[in-house]
Design a protein around this motif. Structure first.
Motif, PDB file in Angstrom:
ATOM      1  N   PHE A  90      22.792   2.433  -4.362  1.00 42.47           N
ATOM      2  CA  PHE A  90      23.781   3.392  -4.829  1.00 42.47           C
ATOM      3  C   PHE A  90      24.723   3.699  -3.668  1.00 42.47           C
ATOM      4  N   ARG A  91      25.624   4.641  -3.889  1.00 41.50           N
ATOM      5  CA  ARG A  91      26.422   5.188  -2.796  1.00 41.50           C
ATOM      6  C   ARG A  91      26.484   6.702  -2.976  1.00 41.50           C
ATOM      7  N   LEU A  92      26.561   7.427  -1.871  1.00 42.04           N
ATOM      8  CA  LEU A  92      26.598   8.883  -1.928  1.00 42.04           C
ATOM      9  C   LEU A  92      28.006   9.348  -2.262  1.00 42.04           C
ATOM     10  N   CYS A  93      28.118  10.154  -3.306  1.00 37.44           N
ATOM     11  CA  CYS A  93      29.401  10.737  -3.684  1.00 37.44           C
ATOM     12  C   CYS A  93      29.547  12.101  -2.997  1.00 37.44           C
ATOM     13  N   GLN A  94      28.589  13.003  -3.228  1.00 40.25           N
ATOM     14  CA  GLN A  94      28.597  14.306  -2.565  1.00 40.25           C
ATOM     15  C   GLN A  94      27.199  14.891  -2.569  1.00 40.25           C
ATOM     16  N   ASN A  95      26.810  15.483  -1.446  1.00 45.76           N
ATOM     17  CA  ASN A  95      25.550  16.213  -1.360  1.00 45.76           C
ATOM     18  C   ASN A  95      25.876  17.695  -1.210  1.00 45.76           C
ATOM     19  N   ASN A  96      25.870  18.403  -2.333  1.00 44.06           N
ATOM     20  CA  ASN A  96      26.143  19.839  -2.319  1.00 44.06           C
ATOM     21  C   ASN A  96      24.807  20.570  -2.398  1.00 44.06           C
ATOM     22  N   SER A  97      24.114  20.609  -1.269  1.00 42.83           N
ATOM     23  CA  SER A  97      22.828  21.289  -1.175  1.00 42.83           C
ATOM     24  C   SER A  97      22.960  22.503  -0.264  1.00 42.83           C
ATOM     25  N   PHE A  98      22.201  23.553  -0.588  1.00 41.12           N
ATOM     26  CA  PHE A  98      22.336  24.830   0.112  1.00 41.12           C
ATOM     27  C   PHE A  98      20.941  25.390   0.314  1.00 41.12           C
ATOM     28  N   SER A  99      20.512  25.492   1.567  1.00 40.74           N
ATOM     29  CA  SER A  99      19.163  25.971   1.862  1.00 40.74           C
ATOM     30  C   SER A  99      18.959  27.396   1.354  1.00 40.74           C
ATOM     31  N   GLY A 100      17.855  27.605   0.648  1.00 44.76           N
ATOM     32  CA  GLY A 100      17.514  28.931   0.139  1.00 44.76           C
ATOM     33  C   GLY A 100      18.134  29.267  -1.196  1.00 44.76           C
ATOM     34  N   ALA A 101      18.943  28.361  -1.738  1.00 43.58           N
ATOM     35  CA  ALA A 101      19.663  28.658  -2.973  1.00 43.58           C
ATOM     36  C   ALA A 101      18.749  28.657  -4.190  1.00 43.58           C
ATOM     37  N   THR A 102      19.041  29.550  -5.105  1.00 44.61           N
ATOM     38  CA  THR A 102      18.342  29.636  -6.378  1.00 44.61           C
ATOM     39  C   THR A 102      19.230  29.062  -7.484  1.00 44.61           C
ATOM     40  N   ILE A 103      18.596  28.643  -8.572  1.00 44.58           N
ATOM     41  CA  ILE A 103      19.372  28.172  -9.719  1.00 44.58           C
ATOM     42  C   ILE A 103      20.117  29.336 -10.360  1.00 44.58           C
ATOM     43  N   CYS A 104      19.422  30.452 -10.526  1.00 43.87           N
ATOM     44  CA  CYS A 104      20.079  31.642 -11.072  1.00 43.87           C
ATOM     45  C   CYS A 104      20.769  32.417  -9.955  1.00 43.87           C
ATOM     46  N   ASN A 105      21.380  33.533 -10.303  1.00 37.27           N
ATOM     47  CA  ASN A 105      22.154  34.304  -9.321  1.00 37.27           C
ATOM     48  C   ASN A 105      21.326  35.352  -8.572  1.00 37.27           C
ATOM     49  N   THR A 106      20.022  35.404  -8.850  1.00 34.92           N
ATOM     50  CA  THR A 106      19.166  36.360  -8.146  1.00 34.92           C
ATOM     51  C   THR A 106      18.373  35.638  -7.070  1.00 34.92           C
ATOM     52  N   GLY A 107      18.551  36.077  -5.814  1.00 36.09           N
ATOM     53  CA  GLY A 107      17.866  35.444  -4.697  1.00 36.09           C
ATOM     54  C   GLY A 107      16.741  36.288  -4.146  1.00 36.09           C
ATOM     55  N   TYR A 108      16.424  36.066  -2.906  1.00 30.09           N
ATOM     56  CA  TYR A 108      15.331  36.780  -2.245  1.00 30.09           C
ATOM     57  C   TYR A 108      15.647  38.276  -2.141  1.00 30.09           C
ATOM     58  N   LYS A 109      14.588  39.083  -2.294  1.00 32.75           N
ATOM     59  CA  LYS A 109      14.688  40.547  -2.247  1.00 32.75           C
ATOM     60  C   LYS A 109      15.665  41.081  -3.291  1.00 32.75           C
ATOM     61  N   GLY A 110      15.859  40.300  -4.354  1.00 37.34           N
ATOM     62  CA  GLY A 110      16.737  40.719  -5.431  1.00 37.34           C
ATOM     63  C   GLY A 110      18.210  40.672  -5.092  1.00 37.34           C
ATOM     64  N   GLU A 111      18.564  39.995  -3.996  1.00 43.19           N
ATOM     65  CA  GLU A 111      19.961  39.942  -3.569  1.00 43.19           C
ATOM     66  C   GLU A 111      20.801  39.065  -4.502  1.00 43.19           C
ATOM     67  N   ASP A 112      22.092  39.338  -4.509  1.00 42.46           N
ATOM     68  CA  ASP A 112      23.035  38.576  -5.336  1.00 42.46           C
ATOM     69  C   ASP A 112      23.339  37.252  -4.644  1.00 42.46           C
ATOM     70  N   TYR A 113      22.907  36.153  -5.258  1.00 43.10           N
ATOM     71  CA  TYR A 113      23.123  34.813  -4.710  1.00 43.10           C
ATOM     72  C   TYR A 113      24.171  34.040  -5.507  1.00 43.10           C
ATOM     73  N   SER A 114      25.048  34.746  -6.186  1.00 39.00           N
ATOM     74  CA  SER A 114      26.033  34.050  -7.016  1.00 39.00           C
ATOM     75  C   SER A 114      27.004  33.210  -6.197  1.00 39.00           C
ATOM     76  N   ASP A 115      27.068  33.460  -4.888  1.00 42.45           N
ATOM     77  CA  ASP A 115      27.943  32.648  -4.047  1.00 42.45           C
ATOM     78  C   ASP A 115      27.356  31.283  -3.733  1.00 42.45           C
ATOM     79  N   ARG A 116      26.054  31.107  -3.971  1.00 39.02           N
ATOM     80  CA  ARG A 116      25.379  29.854  -3.613  1.00 39.02           C
ATOM     81  C   ARG A 116      24.508  29.294  -4.729  1.00 39.02           C
ATOM     82  N   SER A 117      24.409  29.983  -5.836  1.00 36.98           N
ATOM     83  CA  SER A 117      23.528  29.540  -6.916  1.00 36.98           C
ATOM     84  C   SER A 117      23.953  28.172  -7.446  1.00 36.98           C
TER      85      SER A 117
END
Length: 239
Positions: A90-117
């Motif tokens: 294959f070939r790499l098109c884009q790797n948009n990975s973000f350490s600690g990111a959640t699928i939903c918008n709620t992250g650790y300690k109930g914080e808003d992770y909508s910037d990285r979800s």
């Protein structure tokens, strides 16, 4: 007479060239490598190899020492996605990975992770032929709200819960990238609720999932051996 002969030869040569091109072009098109984009978390990161480059990365961790610990993945070629892409041609098109990111918008300690979800980042995967979604680990670790299964008309509040966010994610990928193959990788350390929810939602959208098993880890993240195991298990499904 000589000019006529030469002209005939030129015409014959041009005709042969056109004939060859007619058949060569389709084969050339089929020979092109398929482009893969990755939507992931820390498991798929590596310093200087994610886009946008402002995304947080986990790999490489501090230099590995067998006595002191750490993680022995110290080269980008040891990551699961680098191995999978190289070995699968294959070939790499884009790797948009973000350490600690959640699928939903709620992250650790109930914080808003909508910037990285995943829901937010799903819009930024370039123009791939294949999309690999590898997530859910942080939703499990952060104990994000699970919510109810919901397959349409998601409100902003819905996206702070895992099930509606996962459904919205897959629906958005299918709408935004028509004709692109989407695969979901399910980690082997997710909670039973998250695992079963992902399988149910994938089935609803007809998205194929890959259920990982027995992945070797160090510090909760795939080791060199674990990365190879992931690449191999994905290769069994994605051809």
């Amino acid at each position: 007479m000589m000019k006529t002969v030469q002209g005939s030869k030129v015409e014959e040569w041009v005709g042969c060239a056109l004939f060859i091109c007619m058949f060569a072009l389709p084969f050339g098109a089929f020979a092109q490598k398929r482009a893969v984009s990755i939507l992931g978390d820390s498991y798929s990161t590596y310093k200087d190899f994610v886009l946008p480059d402002t995304n947080y990365v986990w790999y490489p961790s501090k230099k590995y020492d067998e006595k002191k610990g750490g993680n022995d993945v110290q080269n980008v070629r040891q990551t699961w996605w680098h191995q999978f892409i190289r070995q699968g041609n294959f070939r790499l098109c884009q790797n948009n990975s973000f350490s600690g990111a959640t699928i939903c918008n709620t992250g650790y300690k109930g914080e808003d992770y909508s910037d990285r979800s995943y829901v937010t980042r799903s819009r930024y995967l370039s123009s791939p032929d294949v999309i690999i979604v590898f997530g859910g680990t942080n939703d499990t670790w952060a104990k994000s709200p699970v919510g109810d299964f919901k397959y349409a008309e998601w409100s902003r509040e819905d996206l702070y819960c895992f099930r509606p966010a996962m459904a919205c994610l897959l629906s958005s990928l299918q709408d935004r990238y028509p004709g692109v193959e989407v695969y979901v990788v399910i980690n082997d350390i997710l909670s039973e609720t998250i695992t079963e929810s992902m399988k149910t939602i994938c089935d609803h959208y007809g998205v194929r999932y890959i259920l990982l098993h027995d992945i070797d880890k160090q510090w909760g993240h795939p080791s060199q051996r674990g990365m190879t195991q992931i690449a191999e298990q994905l290769a069994e499904i994605i051809k």
